[in-house]
Design a protein around this motif. Structure first.
Motif, PDB file in Angstrom:
ATOM      1  N   LEU A 149       0.825  -1.204   0.000  1.00 42.54           N
ATOM      2  CA  LEU A 149       0.000   0.000   0.000  1.00 42.54           C
ATOM      3  C   LEU A 149       0.857   1.251   0.000  1.00 42.54           C
ATOM      4  O   LEU A 149       1.937   1.283   0.597  1.00 42.54           O
ATOM      5  N   LYS A 150       0.356   2.296  -0.636  1.00 38.36           N
ATOM      6  CA  LYS A 150       1.004   3.602  -0.571  1.00 38.36           C
ATOM      7  C   LYS A 150       0.877   4.112   0.852  1.00 38.36           C
ATOM      8  O   LYS A 150      -0.082   3.798   1.560  1.00 38.36           O
ATOM      9  N   ASP A 151       1.834   4.927   1.263  1.00 36.23           N
ATOM     10  CA  ASP A 151       1.834   5.459   2.621  1.00 36.23           C
ATOM     11  C   ASP A 151       1.035   6.759   2.682  1.00 36.23           C
ATOM     12  O   ASP A 151       1.577   7.837   2.945  1.00 36.23           O
ATOM     13  N   ILE A 152      -0.273   6.635   2.408  1.00 37.94           N
ATOM     14  CA  ILE A 152      -1.175   7.778   2.503  1.00 37.94           C
ATOM     15  C   ILE A 152      -2.471   7.318   3.173  1.00 37.94           C
ATOM     16  O   ILE A 152      -2.810   6.138   3.104  1.00 37.94           O
ATOM     17  N   ILE A 202     -12.786 -11.598   6.575  1.00 35.19           N
ATOM     18  CA  ILE A 202     -11.416 -11.295   6.972  1.00 35.19           C
ATOM     19  C   ILE A 202     -11.116 -11.954   8.310  1.00 35.19           C
ATOM     20  O   ILE A 202     -11.849 -11.777   9.281  1.00 35.19           O
ATOM     21  N   MET A 203     -10.023 -12.696   8.344  1.00 31.59           N
ATOM     22  CA  MET A 203      -9.623 -13.425   9.547  1.00 31.59           C
ATOM     23  C   MET A 203      -8.475 -12.730  10.284  1.00 31.59           C
ATOM     24  O   MET A 203      -8.419 -12.755  11.506  1.00 31.59           O
ATOM     25  N   SER A 204      -7.553 -12.124   9.536  1.00 31.90           N
ATOM     26  CA  SER A 204      -6.461 -11.385  10.179  1.00 31.90           C
ATOM     27  C   SER A 204      -5.876 -10.365   9.210  1.00 31.90           C
ATOM     28  O   SER A 204      -5.904 -10.548   7.991  1.00 31.90           O
ATOM     29  N   VAL A 205      -5.355  -9.290   9.804  1.00 31.30           N
ATOM     30  CA  VAL A 205      -4.680  -8.238   9.050  1.00 31.30           C
ATOM     31  C   VAL A 205      -3.428  -7.864   9.828  1.00 31.30           C
ATOM     32  O   VAL A 205      -3.502  -7.529  11.008  1.00 31.30           O
ATOM     33  N   ILE A 206      -2.282  -7.940   9.161  1.00 30.63           N
ATOM     34  CA  ILE A 206      -1.030  -7.503   9.760  1.00 30.63           C
ATOM     35  C   ILE A 206      -0.529  -6.334   8.931  1.00 30.63           C
ATOM     36  O   ILE A 206      -0.141  -6.494   7.771  1.00 30.63           O
ATOM     37  N   HIS A 207      -0.581  -5.163   9.527  1.00 29.78           N
ATOM     38  CA  HIS A 207      -0.235  -3.912   8.856  1.00 29.78           C
ATOM     39  C   HIS A 207       1.112  -3.464   9.397  1.00 29.78           C
ATOM     40  O   HIS A 207       1.215  -3.030  10.538  1.00 29.78           O
ATOM     41  N   GLN A 208       2.159  -3.604   8.599  1.00 29.67           N
ATOM     42  CA  GLN A 208       3.518  -3.333   9.061  1.00 29.67           C
ATOM     43  C   GLN A 208       3.973  -1.945   8.623  1.00 29.67           C
ATOM     44  O   GLN A 208       4.803  -1.806   7.731  1.00 29.67           O
ATOM     45  N   HIS A 209       3.438  -0.935   9.276  1.00 31.19           N
ATOM     46  CA  HIS A 209       3.694   0.445   8.859  1.00 31.19           C
ATOM     47  C   HIS A 209       5.161   0.843   8.981  1.00 31.19           C
ATOM     48  O   HIS A 209       5.662   1.659   8.211  1.00 31.19           O
ATOM     49  N   ASP A 210       5.878   0.272   9.932  1.00 30.23           N
ATOM     50  CA  ASP A 210       7.282   0.635  10.136  1.00 30.23           C
ATOM     51  C   ASP A 210       8.248  -0.096   9.209  1.00 30.23           C
ATOM     52  O   ASP A 210       9.424   0.216   9.179  1.00 30.23           O
ATOM     53  N   GLU A 211       7.768  -1.075   8.446  1.00 29.98           N
ATOM     54  CA  GLU A 211       8.634  -1.862   7.569  1.00 29.98           C
ATOM     55  C   GLU A 211       8.271  -1.616   6.116  1.00 29.98           C
ATOM     56  O   GLU A 211       7.504  -2.348   5.524  1.00 29.98           O
ATOM     57  N   LYS A 212       8.846  -0.601   5.526  1.00 31.64           N
ATOM     58  CA  LYS A 212       8.543  -0.279   4.135  1.00 31.64           C
ATOM     59  C   LYS A 212       9.352  -1.159   3.183  1.00 31.64           C
ATOM     60  O   LYS A 212      10.453  -1.593   3.493  1.00 31.64           O
ATOM     61  N   THR A 213       8.769  -1.389   2.010  1.00 29.79           N
ATOM     62  CA  THR A 213       9.451  -2.150   0.968  1.00 29.79           C
ATOM     63  C   THR A 213      10.481  -1.243   0.288  1.00 29.79           C
ATOM     64  O   THR A 213      10.469  -0.024   0.482  1.00 29.79           O
ATOM     65  N   PRO A 214      11.359  -1.793  -0.548  1.00 31.25           N
ATOM     66  CA  PRO A 214      12.308  -0.954  -1.292  1.00 31.25           C
ATOM     67  C   PRO A 214      11.606   0.085  -2.180  1.00 31.25           C
ATOM     68  O   PRO A 214      12.186   1.109  -2.509  1.00 31.25           O
ATOM     69  N   ARG A 215      10.348  -0.167  -2.521  1.00 33.98           N
ATOM     70  CA  ARG A 215       9.591   0.783  -3.343  1.00 33.98           C
ATOM     71  C   ARG A 215       8.911   1.859  -2.499  1.00 33.98           C
ATOM     72  O   ARG A 215       8.219   2.705  -3.020  1.00 33.98           O
ATOM     73  N   VAL A 223       1.178  -5.304   3.777  1.00 29.81           N
ATOM     74  CA  VAL A 223       0.038  -5.688   4.600  1.00 29.81           C
ATOM     75  C   VAL A 223      -0.291  -7.140   4.273  1.00 29.81           C
ATOM     76  O   VAL A 223      -0.487  -7.482   3.101  1.00 29.81           O
ATOM     77  N   GLN A 224      -0.316  -7.981   5.295  1.00 25.55           N
ATOM     78  CA  GLN A 224      -0.660  -9.386   5.111  1.00 25.55           C
ATOM     79  C   GLN A 224      -2.096  -9.590   5.582  1.00 25.55           C
ATOM     80  O   GLN A 224      -2.434  -9.210   6.711  1.00 25.55           O
ATOM     81  N   ILE A 225      -2.907 -10.162   4.727  1.00 24.37           N
ATOM     82  CA  ILE A 225      -4.318 -10.377   5.028  1.00 24.37           C
ATOM     83  C   ILE A 225      -4.636 -11.852   4.835  1.00 24.37           C
ATOM     84  O   ILE A 225      -4.227 -12.456   3.840  1.00 24.37           O
ATOM     85  N   THR A 226      -5.363 -12.417   5.774  1.00 21.87           N
ATOM     86  CA  THR A 226      -5.873 -13.778   5.634  1.00 21.87           C
ATOM     87  C   THR A 226      -7.387 -13.683   5.685  1.00 21.87           C
ATOM     88  O   THR A 226      -7.944 -13.015   6.562  1.00 21.87           O
ATOM     89  N   PHE A 227      -8.033 -14.305   4.709  1.00 24.11           N
ATOM     90  CA  PHE A 227      -9.491 -14.221   4.633  1.00 24.11           C
ATOM     91  C   PHE A 227     -10.056 -15.460   3.964  1.00 24.11           C
ATOM     92  O   PHE A 227      -9.357 -16.186   3.272  1.00 24.11           O
ATOM     93  N   GLU A 228     -11.337 -15.658   4.185  1.00 27.17           N
ATOM     94  CA  GLU A 228     -12.062 -16.761   3.546  1.00 27.17           C
ATOM     95  C   GLU A 228     -12.928 -16.161   2.452  1.00 27.17           C
ATOM     96  O   GLU A 228     -13.585 -15.137   2.657  1.00 27.17           O
ATOM     97  N   ILE A 229     -12.904 -16.801   1.277  1.00 27.85           N
ATOM     98  CA  ILE A 229     -13.657 -16.279   0.136  1.00 27.85           C
ATOM     99  C   ILE A 229     -13.965 -17.429  -0.821  1.00 27.85           C
ATOM    100  O   ILE A 229     -13.246 -18.427  -0.846  1.00 27.85           O
TER     101      ILE A 229
END
Length: 84
Positions: A9-12, A30-43, A48-54
């Motif tokens: 995700l963009k940081d906005i 949605i079963m879980s959301v891990i939002h790692q705001h402090d760990e940016k990618t090289p881009r 954000v890791q999401i686990t869900f049933e669909i």
């Protein structure tokens, strides 16, 4: 089916809602959301890791919707769990 997905995700403000809303629209649970705001990618995006049933029939449509809205889908892994 249960799906584990990593998004970038963009940081906005509003990006997490932009990513989660389509899952709801396609009747995902949605079963879980891990939002790692402090760990940016090289881009410079936020992972954000999401686990869900669909339903398996709509997974490709969901991925298209996310990418068309500007959400980068970095990884998709499926786990098929069976009740015994």
């Amino acid at each position: 089916m249960i799906v584990s997905m990593t998004l970038e995700l963009k940081d906005i403000p509003g990006q997490l809602v932009l990513a989660l809303s389509p899952i709801s629209e396609f009747h995902g649970n949605i079963m879980s959301v891990i939002h790692q705001h402090d760990e940016k990618t090289p881009r410079g995006t936020i992972p954000v890791q999401i686990t869900f049933e669909i339903g398996h029939m709509v997974l490709d449509k969901l991925i298209d919707r996310l990418e068309n809205s500007g959400v980068k889908v970095a990884r998709v892994g499926e786990e098929r769990l069976r009740s015994t």
